[in-house]
Scaffold this motif. Structure first.
Motif, short mmCIF file in Angstrom:
data_model
loop_
_atom_site.label_atom_id
_atom_site.label_comp_id
_atom_site.label_asym_id
_atom_site.label_seq_id
_atom_site.Cartn_x
_atom_site.Cartn_y
_atom_site.Cartn_z
N THR A 291 60.56 41.99 -7.47
CA THR A 291 60.62 40.54 -7.25
C THR A 291 59.28 39.89 -7.57
O THR A 291 59.21 38.87 -8.27
CB THR A 291 61.02 40.23 -5.80
N VAL A 292 58.21 40.48 -7.06
CA VAL A 292 56.87 39.92 -7.28
C VAL A 292 56.51 39.96 -8.76
O VAL A 292 56.03 38.97 -9.33
CB VAL A 292 55.84 40.70 -6.45
N ARG B 177 53.87 33.11 -15.56
CA ARG B 177 52.78 33.41 -16.50
C ARG B 177 51.46 33.59 -15.77
O ARG B 177 50.42 33.01 -16.13
CB ARG B 177 52.66 32.33 -17.57
N THR B 178 51.52 34.37 -14.71
CA THR B 178 50.33 34.68 -13.95
C THR B 178 50.40 36.14 -13.52
O THR B 178 51.34 36.86 -13.88
CB THR B 178 50.21 33.74 -12.72
N SER B 179 49.42 36.58 -12.78
CA SER B 179 49.43 37.93 -12.23
C SER B 179 50.10 37.91 -10.86
O SER B 179 50.23 36.85 -10.24
CB SER B 179 47.99 38.44 -12.09
N PRO B 180 50.51 39.07 -10.35
CA PRO B 180 51.05 39.10 -8.99
C PRO B 180 50.09 38.48 -7.97
O PRO B 180 50.53 37.74 -7.08
CB PRO B 180 51.28 40.60 -8.74
N ASP B 181 48.82 38.74 -8.12
CA ASP B 181 47.84 38.12 -7.21
C ASP B 181 47.77 36.61 -7.40
O ASP B 181 47.51 35.86 -6.46
CB ASP B 181 46.45 38.74 -7.43
N GLY B 182 47.99 36.17 -8.63
CA GLY B 182 47.91 34.75 -8.92
C GLY B 182 49.04 33.93 -8.33
O GLY B 182 48.95 32.69 -8.27
N LEU B 183 50.12 34.59 -7.89
CA LEU B 183 51.24 33.87 -7.30
C LEU B 183 50.84 33.13 -6.02
O LEU B 183 51.44 32.11 -5.68
CB LEU B 183 52.38 34.85 -6.97
N ALA B 184 49.85 33.66 -5.32
CA ALA B 184 49.44 33.06 -4.04
C ALA B 184 49.06 31.59 -4.19
O ALA B 184 49.32 30.77 -3.30
CB ALA B 184 48.28 33.85 -3.43
N GLN C 50 55.59 37.55 2.07
CA GLN C 50 55.37 37.82 0.65
C GLN C 50 54.79 39.21 0.42
O GLN C 50 55.10 39.86 -0.57
CB GLN C 50 54.44 36.75 0.06
N GLY C 51 53.98 39.69 1.37
CA GLY C 51 53.40 41.01 1.25
C GLY C 51 54.41 42.13 1.38
O GLY C 51 54.11 43.28 1.00
N ARG C 52 55.60 41.83 1.90
CA ARG C 52 56.65 42.83 2.06
C ARG C 52 57.72 42.75 0.98
O ARG C 52 58.68 43.52 1.00
CB ARG C 52 57.31 42.68 3.43
N LEU C 53 57.57 41.82 0.05
CA LEU C 53 58.59 41.65 -0.99
C LEU C 53 58.67 42.87 -1.90
O LEU C 53 57.65 43.53 -2.15
CB LEU C 53 58.28 40.42 -1.83
N PRO C 54 59.87 43.18 -2.40
CA PRO C 54 59.99 44.26 -3.38
C PRO C 54 59.10 44.02 -4.59
O PRO C 54 58.93 42.87 -5.02
CB PRO C 54 61.47 44.22 -3.77
#
Length: 362
Positions: free
Chosen positions: A244-245, A253-260, A237-241
């Motif tokens: 995409t993130v 409906r979250t932040s990129p960090d919130g996807l985790a 996930q840390g290498r995703l474009p």
């Protein structure tokens, strides 16, 4: 603000999938210099201007393809909002000129899922094809597939992932339930008990999850669908474009960090995949930078009736668009019992293209 270089890279496969040639899309990309909302050289403005020119000449579907590109990857301001309204208005105008393209609105709780349909009838309930795209694919780009389904004597519904286009749902672990709601809404006008899901990319994941519960789905055709490691492997996930993130975060409906916190709940287990008793047709790209190779390995290890077409390409197989399209159409015809001379011809052409592709790779 989006990274223009990344947008130009990832738009190519979507442009080709809609039938745009390099001679059509490259001059437009060359004119784009920024993503500043409203600027004359911005992403949304340049693509929308190209659409306006075609719309004025009455070329509605050609204009629509440009408007769809203009809202890529999702609506994040007035410019892309105007582009979205342009393709909605243009497609509706086009649909009114057709004999059998009709809108459908499905309610899921407090949310609304908008669809386009063809071939629905209370007197002739045809086998159903459910059509969905990925995290940036809108239903208005599927006009040729609606026409194909109708020619094959099928009923079809095209809709969108939660959070995409006019689907007001949130992308989360319960998103698959919208598919059941859509099937319920047309069950009196189509044979939903014989549903083939043509569900590409992230919608393929939703279709597989839904098929575990809703046994009206009798087959799934997909391409580059995440299933396991994509949702659980933090290193991958840390290498995703970035696009995409950012797009996934927008849909959830979250932040990129919130996807985790969301992603692991979406993963399908080995036991769930082994429980699928339907054919799954999967188009894979060996050098996919979005979907990890472990996901295809998981499918191969546990899905009992798996058919794979693997291209030596990056995500979406942009260098194999014609082959991929032929394979998908042939698979649809096989699964819906529409085999015959046309299917045989498609198979012969596909084999020829595959042989040429393999020679090129050597």
């Amino acid at each position: 603000m989006n990274d223009i270089t990344e947008l130009k890279q990832f738009i190519v496969v979507h442009a080709k999938a809609q039938g745009l040639s390099a001679a059509e899309y490259q001059p437009i990309l060359d004119r784009i210099r920024s993503d500043d909302d409203g600027a004359p050289d911005s992403w949304a403005t340049v693509w929308r201007d190209a659409g306006d020119e075609l719309a004025e000449r009455g070329k509605l579907l050609d204009a629509n393809r440009r408007y769809v590109m203009a809202r890529f990857p999702y609506v994040d301001g007035p410019g892309r909002a105007r582009a979205q309204q342009s393709y909605l208005d243009t497609f509706e105008r086009w649909s009114k000129e057709q004999r059998d393209i009709e809108p459908l609105t499905v309610t899921v709780g407090d949310d609304r899922v908008r669809c386009w349909t063809t071939g629905l009838s209370t007197t002739e309930r045809r086998p159903l094809v459910l059509i969905m795209g990925g995290i940036i694919s809108v239903k208005e780009q599927w006009a040729p597939t609606l026409r194909l389904a109708n020619r094959l004597g099928l009923a079809a519904v095209v809709t969108e992932l939660p959070g995409v286009g006019e689907n007001t749902m949130r992308y989360d672990a319960d998103g698959w339930r919208m598919i059941t709601a859509v099937l319920d809404s047309v069950a009196d006008r189509a044979d939903a008990t014989r549903t083939t899901a043509l569900a590409l990319s992230f919608s393929g994941h939703l279709a597989l999850r839904c098929a575990l519960t809703d046994h009206r789905i009798r087959a799934v055709i997909t391409a580059g669908a995440p299933v396991g490691a994509f949702f659980t492997d933090r290193t991958w996930q840390g290498r995703l474009p970035r696009v995409t993130v950012d797009t996934l975060a927008h849909l959830a409906r979250t932040s990129p960090d919130g996807l985790a916190g969301l992603m692991p709940s979406l993963a399908l287990s080995a036991e769930q995949l082994a429980a699928l008793d339907i054919p799954v047709y999967y188009l894979a790209s060996r050098r996919d930078e979005v979907i990890p190779p472990e996901d295809l390995a998981l499918l191969r290890a546990h899905v009992r009736d798996l058919h794979v077409l693997e291209n030596d390409d990056v995500h979406g197989s942009p260098h194999h668009v014609l082959e991929s399209r032929l394979w998908i159409v042939q698979s649809l015809m096989r699964l819906t019992g529409r085999q015959g001379l046309r299917s045989a011809l498609l198979g012969a052409l596909l084999r020829l293209l595959r042989r040429r592709s393999l020679r090129t790779q050597r």
